[in-house]
Design a protein around this motif. Structure first.
Motif, short mmCIF file in Angstrom:
data_model
loop_
_atom_site.label_atom_id
_atom_site.label_comp_id
_atom_site.label_asym_id
_atom_site.label_seq_id
_atom_site.Cartn_x
_atom_site.Cartn_y
_atom_site.Cartn_z
N LYS A 90 -0.93 -19.08 8.27
CA LYS A 90 -1.33 -18.59 9.59
C LYS A 90 -2.71 -19.13 9.95
O LYS A 90 -3.55 -19.34 9.08
N ALA A 91 -2.94 -19.30 11.23
CA ALA A 91 -4.23 -19.81 11.71
C ALA A 91 -5.28 -18.71 11.78
O ALA A 91 -6.42 -18.98 12.14
N THR A 92 -4.91 -17.49 11.41
CA THR A 92 -5.83 -16.36 11.46
C THR A 92 -5.54 -15.43 10.29
O THR A 92 -4.71 -15.75 9.43
N SER A 93 -6.24 -14.31 10.24
CA SER A 93 -6.04 -13.30 9.19
C SER A 93 -6.60 -11.99 9.74
O SER A 93 -7.25 -11.97 10.79
N CYS A 94 -6.40 -10.92 9.01
CA CYS A 94 -6.98 -9.64 9.43
C CYS A 94 -8.51 -9.71 9.45
O CYS A 94 -9.12 -9.26 10.43
N PRO A 95 -9.16 -10.30 8.44
CA PRO A 95 -10.61 -10.44 8.54
C PRO A 95 -11.04 -11.29 9.74
O PRO A 95 -11.99 -10.94 10.45
N ASP A 96 -10.34 -12.38 9.99
CA ASP A 96 -10.66 -13.22 11.14
C ASP A 96 -10.47 -12.45 12.45
O ASP A 96 -11.28 -12.58 13.37
N GLN A 97 -9.43 -11.64 12.52
CA GLN A 97 -9.21 -10.83 13.73
C GLN A 97 -10.33 -9.81 13.92
O GLN A 97 -10.73 -9.54 15.05
N LEU A 98 -10.85 -9.27 12.83
CA LEU A 98 -12.00 -8.38 12.94
C LEU A 98 -13.20 -9.15 13.51
O LEU A 98 -13.91 -8.65 14.38
N ALA A 99 -13.40 -10.37 13.05
CA ALA A 99 -14.50 -11.19 13.58
C ALA A 99 -14.31 -11.42 15.07
O ALA A 99 -15.28 -11.32 15.85
N GLN A 100 -13.08 -11.69 15.50
CA GLN A 100 -12.81 -11.91 16.93
C GLN A 100 -13.09 -10.63 17.72
O GLN A 100 -13.67 -10.67 18.81
N ALA A 101 -12.68 -9.50 17.16
CA ALA A 101 -12.92 -8.21 17.82
C ALA A 101 -14.42 -7.94 17.95
O ALA A 101 -14.89 -7.47 19.00
N LEU A 102 -15.17 -8.24 16.91
CA LEU A 102 -16.61 -8.01 16.94
C LEU A 102 -17.30 -8.96 17.93
O LEU A 102 -18.25 -8.57 18.61
N LYS A 103 -16.83 -10.20 18.01
CA LYS A 103 -17.38 -11.14 19.00
C LYS A 103 -17.17 -10.59 20.41
O LYS A 103 -18.07 -10.64 21.25
N GLU A 104 -15.96 -10.10 20.65
CA GLU A 104 -15.64 -9.53 21.96
C GLU A 104 -16.53 -8.30 22.26
O GLU A 104 -17.04 -8.16 23.36
N ALA A 105 -16.69 -7.47 21.26
CA ALA A 105 -17.52 -6.27 21.43
C ALA A 105 -18.97 -6.66 21.68
O ALA A 105 -19.67 -6.03 22.48
N LYS A 106 -19.42 -7.69 21.00
CA LYS A 106 -20.82 -8.15 21.13
C LYS A 106 -21.10 -8.61 22.56
O LYS A 106 -22.19 -8.39 23.08
N GLU A 107 -20.11 -9.22 23.21
CA GLU A 107 -20.28 -9.68 24.59
C GLU A 107 -20.47 -8.51 25.54
O GLU A 107 -21.08 -8.65 26.58
N LYS A 108 -19.94 -7.34 25.16
CA LYS A 108 -20.00 -6.16 26.02
C LYS A 108 -21.25 -5.33 25.77
O LYS A 108 -21.52 -4.39 26.52
N ILE A 109 -21.99 -5.66 24.71
CA ILE A 109 -23.19 -4.87 24.37
C ILE A 109 -24.33 -5.24 25.30
O ILE A 109 -24.56 -6.35 25.61
#
Length: 80
Positions: free
Chosen positions: A61-80
């Protein structure tokens, strides 16, 4: 709440307070491993978490659960 893409887990719940990650909980997926990830990143700076787990793959797979957490945190960081 972040809806994952391409992983066994379906959602990730977490809090970020003053750029510190708290209460990471994966819905679905490999329960023990994902609890471990949550425990390891608890109390860490959001940028440190992203830098450590961004781009991790799971098998073919091109992603993983840890990678998805990183993506989620990047998205959250944009909203901070």
């Amino acid at each position: 709440e972040y809806k994952t893409k391409g992983t066994c887990s379906q959602h990730i719940l977490f809090d970020v307070e003053d750029n510190i990650v708290h209460n990471v909980q994966f819905i679905g997926g490999c329960n023990g491993n994902l609890q471990g990830i949550g425990a390891l990143v608890e109390g860490m700076n959001i940028d440190d978490v992203i830098s450590k787990i961004d781009g991790i793959h799971c098998g073919m797979k091109a992603t993983s659960c840890p990678d998805q957490l990183a993506q989620a945190l990047k998205e959250a960081k944009e909203k901070i």
